[in-house]
Scaffold this motif. Structure first.
Motif, mmCIF file in Angstrom:
data_model
loop_
_atom_site.group_PDB
_atom_site.id
_atom_site.type_symbol
_atom_site.label_atom_id
_atom_site.label_comp_id
_atom_site.label_asym_id
_atom_site.label_seq_id
_atom_site.Cartn_x
_atom_site.Cartn_y
_atom_site.Cartn_z
ATOM 1 N N LEU A 168 0.812 -1.192 0.260
ATOM 2 C CA LEU A 168 0.005 -0.071 -0.077
ATOM 3 C C LEU A 168 0.792 1.245 -0.050
ATOM 4 C CD1 LEU A 168 -2.530 -1.059 2.758
ATOM 5 C CD2 LEU A 168 -3.064 -0.941 0.151
ATOM 6 N N SER A 169 0.475 2.375 -0.284
ATOM 7 C CA SER A 169 0.999 3.559 -0.650
ATOM 8 C C SER A 169 0.329 4.570 0.415
ATOM 9 C CB SER A 169 0.969 4.507 -1.961
ATOM 10 O OG SER A 169 -0.496 4.507 -2.228
ATOM 11 N N VAL A 170 1.331 5.564 0.698
ATOM 12 C CA VAL A 170 0.445 6.692 1.601
ATOM 13 C C VAL A 170 -0.748 7.181 1.005
ATOM 14 C CG1 VAL A 170 0.919 9.096 2.416
ATOM 15 C CG2 VAL A 170 2.676 7.263 2.545
ATOM 16 N N ALA A 171 -0.620 7.486 -0.247
ATOM 17 C CA ALA A 171 -2.263 8.057 -1.096
ATOM 18 C C ALA A 171 -3.286 6.926 -0.700
ATOM 19 C CB ALA A 171 -1.733 8.368 -2.333
ATOM 20 N N GLU A 172 -3.097 5.674 -0.849
ATOM 21 C CA GLU A 172 -4.053 4.664 -0.807
ATOM 22 C C GLU A 172 -4.639 4.592 0.625
ATOM 23 O OE1 GLU A 172 -2.689 1.802 -4.442
ATOM 24 O OE2 GLU A 172 -1.836 1.396 -2.533
ATOM 25 N N LEU A 173 -3.763 4.557 1.450
ATOM 26 C CA LEU A 173 -4.089 4.627 3.044
ATOM 27 C C LEU A 173 -4.816 5.905 3.382
ATOM 28 C CD1 LEU A 173 -0.808 3.373 4.657
ATOM 29 C CD2 LEU A 173 -3.194 2.251 4.585
ATOM 30 N N ARG A 174 -4.524 7.147 2.500
ATOM 31 C CA ARG A 174 -5.103 8.240 3.097
ATOM 32 C C ARG A 174 -6.516 8.438 2.441
ATOM 33 N NH1 ARG A 174 -1.505 11.579 1.040
ATOM 34 N NH2 ARG A 174 -2.483 11.649 -1.356
ATOM 35 N N GLY A 175 -6.439 7.716 1.076
ATOM 36 C CA GLY A 175 -7.947 7.683 0.637
ATOM 37 C C GLY A 175 -8.768 6.834 1.278
ATOM 38 N N ALA A 176 -8.249 5.820 2.127
ATOM 39 C CA ALA A 176 -9.278 4.919 2.961
ATOM 40 C C ALA A 176 -9.355 5.405 4.362
ATOM 41 C CB ALA A 176 -8.422 3.544 2.783
ATOM 42 N N GLY A 177 -8.723 6.684 4.505
ATOM 43 C CA GLY A 177 -8.982 6.959 6.089
ATOM 44 C C GLY A 177 -8.093 6.361 6.967
ATOM 45 N N LEU A 178 -6.922 5.827 6.491
ATOM 46 C CA LEU A 178 -6.184 5.024 7.399
ATOM 47 C C LEU A 178 -4.893 5.489 7.714
ATOM 48 C CD1 LEU A 178 -7.138 1.363 5.954
ATOM 49 C CD2 LEU A 178 -8.010 2.552 8.000
ATOM 50 N N LEU A 179 -4.598 6.641 7.320
ATOM 51 C CA LEU A 179 -3.215 7.049 7.545
ATOM 52 C C LEU A 179 -3.101 7.785 8.867
ATOM 53 C CD1 LEU A 179 -0.529 7.574 5.843
ATOM 54 C CD2 LEU A 179 -1.344 9.852 5.297
ATOM 55 N N PRO A 180 -2.217 7.590 9.529
ATOM 56 C CA PRO A 180 -1.949 8.255 10.926
ATOM 57 C C PRO A 180 -1.263 9.591 10.529
ATOM 58 C CG PRO A 180 -0.178 6.479 10.547
ATOM 59 C CD PRO A 180 -1.079 6.354 9.269
ATOM 60 N N GLN A 181 -1.400 10.558 11.326
ATOM 61 C CA GLN A 181 -0.689 11.790 11.460
ATOM 62 C C GLN A 181 0.931 11.780 11.913
ATOM 63 O OE1 GLN A 181 -2.622 14.653 9.981
ATOM 64 N NE2 GLN A 181 -3.690 12.790 9.444
ATOM 65 N N ASP A 182 1.181 10.892 12.350
ATOM 66 C CA ASP A 182 2.333 10.653 12.953
ATOM 67 C C ASP A 182 3.239 9.506 12.186
ATOM 68 O OD1 ASP A 182 4.966 10.318 14.326
ATOM 69 O OD2 ASP A 182 4.123 10.869 16.164
ATOM 70 N N TYR A 183 4.174 9.819 11.507
ATOM 71 C CA TYR A 183 4.785 9.072 10.718
ATOM 72 C C TYR A 183 5.717 7.472 11.378
ATOM 73 C CZ TYR A 183 9.377 11.144 11.155
ATOM 74 O OH TYR A 183 10.553 11.592 11.637
ATOM 75 N N ALA A 184 5.905 7.969 12.716
ATOM 76 C CA ALA A 184 6.562 7.070 13.620
ATOM 77 C C ALA A 184 5.795 5.666 13.531
ATOM 78 C CB ALA A 184 6.811 7.482 14.790
ATOM 79 N N GLY A 185 4.544 5.607 13.816
ATOM 80 C CA GLY A 185 3.580 4.467 13.941
ATOM 81 C C GLY A 185 3.599 3.693 12.351
ATOM 82 N N LEU A 186 3.471 4.519 11.448
ATOM 83 C CA LEU A 186 3.730 3.957 10.018
ATOM 84 C C LEU A 186 4.868 3.467 9.788
ATOM 85 C CD1 LEU A 186 1.826 3.723 7.425
ATOM 86 C CD2 LEU A 186 3.049 5.951 6.739
ATOM 87 N N LEU A 187 6.160 4.008 10.185
ATOM 88 C CA LEU A 187 7.322 3.181 10.301
ATOM 89 C C LEU A 187 7.558 1.905 10.682
ATOM 90 C CD1 LEU A 187 9.898 6.123 10.313
ATOM 91 C CD2 LEU A 187 9.098 5.265 8.346
ATOM 92 N N THR A 188 6.778 1.554 11.883
ATOM 93 C CA THR A 188 6.712 0.399 12.806
ATOM 94 C C THR A 188 5.761 -0.451 11.908
ATOM 95 O OG1 THR A 188 7.170 1.913 14.718
ATOM 96 C CG2 THR A 188 6.622 -0.414 14.793
ATOM 97 N N LYS A 189 4.685 0.093 11.532
ATOM 98 C CA LYS A 189 3.757 -0.980 11.102
ATOM 99 C C LYS A 189 3.927 -1.291 9.577
ATOM 100 C CE LYS A 189 -1.254 -0.904 11.289
ATOM 101 N NZ LYS A 189 -2.690 0.067 11.793
ATOM 102 N N GLY A 190 4.554 -0.563 8.776
ATOM 103 C CA GLY A 190 4.738 -0.760 7.362
ATOM 104 C C GLY A 190 3.394 -0.797 6.424
ATOM 105 N N PHE A 191 3.459 -1.438 5.266
ATOM 106 C CA PHE A 191 2.358 -0.961 4.429
ATOM 107 C C PHE A 191 1.604 -2.257 3.894
ATOM 108 C CE2 PHE A 191 4.916 2.908 4.485
ATOM 109 C CZ PHE A 191 4.048 3.725 4.181
ATOM 110 N N PHE A 192 1.957 -3.387 4.450
ATOM 111 C CA PHE A 192 1.129 -4.836 3.941
ATOM 112 C C PHE A 192 -0.048 -4.506 3.994
ATOM 113 C CE2 PHE A 192 5.522 -6.312 4.024
ATOM 114 C CZ PHE A 192 5.795 -6.753 2.751
#
Length: 386
Positions: free
Chosen positions: A128-152
């Protein structure tokens, strides 16, 4: 449901090619996407031993089961199908007959290009991309959690602990696939190799140093890296060789294809650990570089990404050429942009301008904050807007 940005292109290609080949890392969503777009097309997975054996031993009879085409998952397991498929699609004369998917890049593509040249189009589906997560309302505001979680996708589709899922992915897919392809005998050395590769994401690749740290030969490191690339676990950004009149480095930079997987390999388990970890900067750079890669894959662009670095260490993280236009992107993980953040971009722009080969030059900077603005003629973009 998360809408994948590769979907419109895949549907368009099905109108113009008898076969479309979808490749990408395991668990990047290839099967889900194809089955959602083509719910009426028969589906068969060659991960099944019986289906694989049937396809390999009797390819003509196997394909005869699907007179109107099919989705064939993990098609690299039966390369015998490809030459037979050539005859089938030529006789049928129809577009969008077969969709092949595969999670091994080079091994699948080499066989496809040999047998199906001119008959298949390629779609590379990344996680998944940042844009795809943003479109689904799943993108966090802090990138630290996203770095830990990844994009699968599975991590977002199910109630899962990301670190546990990523650890299982490493054992179930990454280690298994890579070890099978590389015929690895020393599992301990290979696991150590994977961790050390992850710790080098966003850095220049020094094979000799990596070999010394793992305790294996340079030749083995080169072979194992090629397997990781084949399995879509890593990718490279090559140095930009435009003749700016300066001696440029020749080593590529290595990136893990999923930043969460890199974090899991180096032992980061949660957002708190990520905030204080010394690899947070390189992992943020990996996230941003991977977003540019995903956008290009979704659009079907084949021209590569580059970086620029001179012999005294002045570096620009990404250089992108499109015809006579060129863009450069610096990546900074901080929530604010310091006054010296543009120094390397200004030096790069001076070299690019002196070269005189470009009709337009675009400098940009992606950072860890949330506001977009222009400063010192540089477009400053928050990571949230990628």
């Amino acid at each position: 449901m998360i809408l994948r940005h590769a979907a419109p292109r895949l549907l368009r290609l099905l109108q113009g090619f008898p076969i479309v080949t979808v490749t990408g890392p395991r668990q990047s969503g290839k099967t889900t996407l194809v089955r959602q777009l083509l719910p009426d097309k028969p589906y068969v997975s060659l991960e099944s031993p019986s289906a694989r054996e049937f396809a390999r031993s009797r390819p003509e009879e196997f394909l005869r089961q699907y007179p109107h085409g099919a989705v064939i998952d993990e098609a690299q397991h039966a390369p015998e199908l490809f030459s037979e498929m050539q005859s089938v699609v030529d006789a049928a004369g129809r577009m969008g007959l077969f969709v092949l998917t595969g999670s091994q890049n080079l091994s699948l593509l080499s066989r496809v290009t040999q047998s199906l040249a001119g008959r298949t189009a390629l779609v590379e589906l990344m996680p998944l991309s940042v844009a795809e997560l943003r479109g689904a309302g799943l993108l966090p505001q802090d990138y630290a959690g996203l770095l830990t979680k990844g994009f699968f996708p599975a991590i977002y589709a199910r109630d899962l602990d990301p670190h546990e899922w990523l650890q299982a992915y490493l054992v179930t897919y990454a280690e298994r696939d890579a070890r099978q392809l590389a015929a690895v005998q020393d599992l301990g050395a290979f696991q150590r190799f994977l961790r050390l590769v992850a710790a080098r994401t966003g850095q220049l690749l020094n094979m000799q140093a990596l070999a010394g740290d793992v305790g294996i030969s340079d030749k083995t490191v080169k072979h194992w890296l090629s397997i990781l690339e084949t399995c879509y676990l890593i990718h490279y950004v090559r140095p930009h060789f435009a003749n700016f009149g300066k001696r440029l480095v020749k080593m590529p930079k290595l990136y893990m294809t999923d930043v969460g997987l890199a974090a899991a390999l180096v032992g980061i388990q949660n957002e708190g650990q990520m905030q204080a970890h010394p690899l947070r900067g390189p992992l943020f750079e990996t996230l941003v570089v991977n977003e540019f890669l995903k956008n290009r894959c979704n659009a079907g662009l084949r021209d590569p990404l580059y970086f620029w670095r001179d012999n005294i260490g002045t570096e620009v993280d990404l250089v992108i050429e499109r015809g006579q236009e060129i863009a450069a992107v610096e990546i900074k993980s901080g929530p604010t942009v310091a006054s010296d953040a543009f120094r390397n971009l200004h030096k790069w722009r001076k070299y690019a301008t002196e070269r005189g080969a470009f009709s337009a030059i675009y400098p940009g900077l992606v950072y860890g904050g949330s506001q977009r603005f222009t400063r010192e003629e540089v477009d400053v973009l928050p990571w949230l807007a990628l």
